[in-house]
Design a protein around this motif. Structure first.
Motif, short mmCIF file in Angstrom:
data_model
loop_
_atom_site.label_atom_id
_atom_site.label_comp_id
_atom_site.label_asym_id
_atom_site.label_seq_id
_atom_site.Cartn_x
_atom_site.Cartn_y
_atom_site.Cartn_z
N GLY A 187 -6.21 0.56 -2.70
CA GLY A 187 -5.21 -0.22 -1.97
C GLY A 187 -4.14 0.59 -1.73
O GLY A 187 -3.36 0.05 -1.08
N TYR A 188 -4.43 2.12 -1.33
CA TYR A 188 -3.59 2.83 -1.16
C TYR A 188 -3.55 3.31 0.49
O TYR A 188 -4.57 3.15 0.52
CB TYR A 188 -3.71 4.11 -2.06
CG TYR A 188 -3.11 4.09 -4.01
CD1 TYR A 188 -2.63 4.09 -4.09
CD2 TYR A 188 -3.96 3.82 -4.16
CE1 TYR A 188 -1.81 4.28 -5.57
CE2 TYR A 188 -3.83 3.52 -5.77
CZ TYR A 188 -2.34 3.51 -6.24
OH TYR A 188 -2.36 3.33 -7.20
N ASP A 189 -2.93 3.48 0.60
CA ASP A 189 -3.04 3.98 2.54
C ASP A 189 -3.14 5.61 1.85
O ASP A 189 -1.74 6.59 2.50
CB ASP A 189 -1.30 3.88 2.85
CG ASP A 189 -1.29 3.77 4.16
OD1 ASP A 189 -2.40 4.49 4.90
OD2 ASP A 189 -0.50 4.85 5.02
N ALA A 190 -4.15 6.09 1.91
CA ALA A 190 -4.25 7.77 1.12
C ALA A 190 -4.93 8.49 2.57
O ALA A 190 -5.60 7.93 3.83
CB ALA A 190 -5.65 7.71 0.58
N HIS A 191 -4.70 9.63 3.04
CA HIS A 191 -4.88 10.69 3.77
C HIS A 191 -5.03 12.22 3.23
O HIS A 191 -4.77 12.33 2.42
CB HIS A 191 -3.59 10.78 4.97
CG HIS A 191 -3.50 9.43 5.71
ND1 HIS A 191 -4.27 8.25 6.05
CD2 HIS A 191 -2.47 8.16 5.00
CE1 HIS A 191 -3.25 7.48 6.70
NE2 HIS A 191 -2.18 7.42 6.40
N LYS A 249 -8.02 4.54 -1.02
CA LYS A 249 -8.30 3.10 0.49
C LYS A 249 -8.92 1.66 -0.15
O LYS A 249 -8.01 0.68 -0.36
CB LYS A 249 -8.59 3.09 1.15
CG LYS A 249 -7.80 3.85 2.32
CD LYS A 249 -8.35 4.44 3.29
CE LYS A 249 -7.24 5.82 4.65
NZ LYS A 249 -8.17 5.84 5.56
N ASN A 309 -0.26 11.45 0.84
CA ASN A 309 -0.39 12.59 1.59
C ASN A 309 -1.12 13.23 0.49
O ASN A 309 -0.62 13.99 -0.09
CB ASN A 309 0.57 13.00 2.81
CG ASN A 309 1.01 11.84 3.68
OD1 ASN A 309 0.21 11.43 3.97
ND2 ASN A 309 2.11 11.56 3.67
N ALA A 351 0.62 -1.04 0.06
CA ALA A 351 0.01 -0.03 -0.18
C ALA A 351 1.34 1.56 -0.15
O ALA A 351 2.08 1.81 1.07
CB ALA A 351 -0.59 0.26 1.03
N LYS A 352 0.88 2.19 -1.29
CA LYS A 352 1.75 2.80 -1.16
C LYS A 352 0.79 4.24 -0.35
O LYS A 352 -0.38 4.74 -0.84
CB LYS A 352 1.77 3.48 -2.37
CG LYS A 352 2.53 4.24 -2.85
CD LYS A 352 2.91 5.36 -4.13
CE LYS A 352 4.20 6.29 -4.64
NZ LYS A 352 4.09 7.06 -5.61
N THR A 353 1.52 4.49 0.14
CA THR A 353 0.83 6.40 1.48
C THR A 353 0.83 7.30 0.72
O THR A 353 1.57 7.68 -0.30
CB THR A 353 2.12 6.12 2.43
OG1 THR A 353 1.38 5.58 3.13
CG2 THR A 353 1.30 7.83 2.92
N GLU A 358 -10.45 9.44 -0.63
CA GLU A 358 -9.77 9.13 0.68
C GLU A 358 -10.74 7.40 0.37
O GLU A 358 -9.56 6.91 0.59
CB GLU A 358 -9.94 9.50 1.50
CG GLU A 358 -9.27 8.72 3.34
CD GLU A 358 -9.36 9.47 4.26
OE1 GLU A 358 -8.54 10.80 4.21
OE2 GLU A 358 -9.73 8.99 5.37
#
Length: 174
Positions: A61-65, A58, A29, A25-27, A54
């Motif tokens: 599969g992304y670690d999104a914030h 997610k 921001n 999972a690519k973060t 967001e």
């Protein structure tokens, strides 16, 4: 037999981790800045496009914030100031330049254009990718709107988030 199945599952899990299938999972921001549509006026926080975006990221599969800095009634002049405090590590800044508010408060087209250019310049100076919210041309953007004709319905926010998702993913691959 059970031991053999367990070993097969363990080997498969190791392969998936090694190939990035589990822990890849690519973060991302993201900072969302703007006026009332970014703030989600007339809809719940979870229905506004920043939260929907967001969730969509997610789900992919992304670690999104997504952090939101928005308020009702802001003009492009006021939104420029939001670019002074972009958090470190922000890769993407999505901005709504407050076009309707500019028109209501008699901000000239030239000043509005200069403000948008300054917003983009400052975002890039922070090392982030600037993405303008694809609201469309004035009130003809084709997104469902609330009775006031300005603010989006939950369906309109979902449509905007869907358009932004591809742009955000592309921006993080640069």
């Amino acid at each position: 037999m059970w031991e053999r199945s367990f070993r097969s599952v363990a080997v498969l899990a190791c392969v998936m981790v090694t190939l990035g299938g589990v822990a890849a999972a690519k973060t991302i921001n993201i900072l969302a800045i703007g006026a009332s549509n970014t703030a989600g006026k007339g809809v719940s926080d979870s229905e506004a496009w920043p939260a929907v975006l967001e969730g969509m990221l997610k789900h992919k599969g992304y670690d999104a914030h997504v952090t939101v800095r928005a308020a009702n009634g802001l003009t492009s002049t006021q939104i420029v100031s939001y670019t002074n405090s972009i958090p470190a590590g922000t890769q993407v800044v999505i901005f709504d330049a407050g076009g309707s508010n500019d028109r209501k408060r008699n901000v000239s087209l030239a000043q509005s254009a200069a403000n948008k250019a300054e917003i983009v310049r400052r975002i890039r100076a922070h090392g982030a990718v600037a993405i303008k919210v694809p609201y469309g041309n004035g009130h003809r953007g084709g997104y469902p709107r609330q009775a006031d004709g300005i603010h989006f319905t939950p369906a309109g926010h979902r449509m905007i988030a869907a358009k932004l998702m591809a742009r955000v993913i592309a921006a993080t691959r640069r």
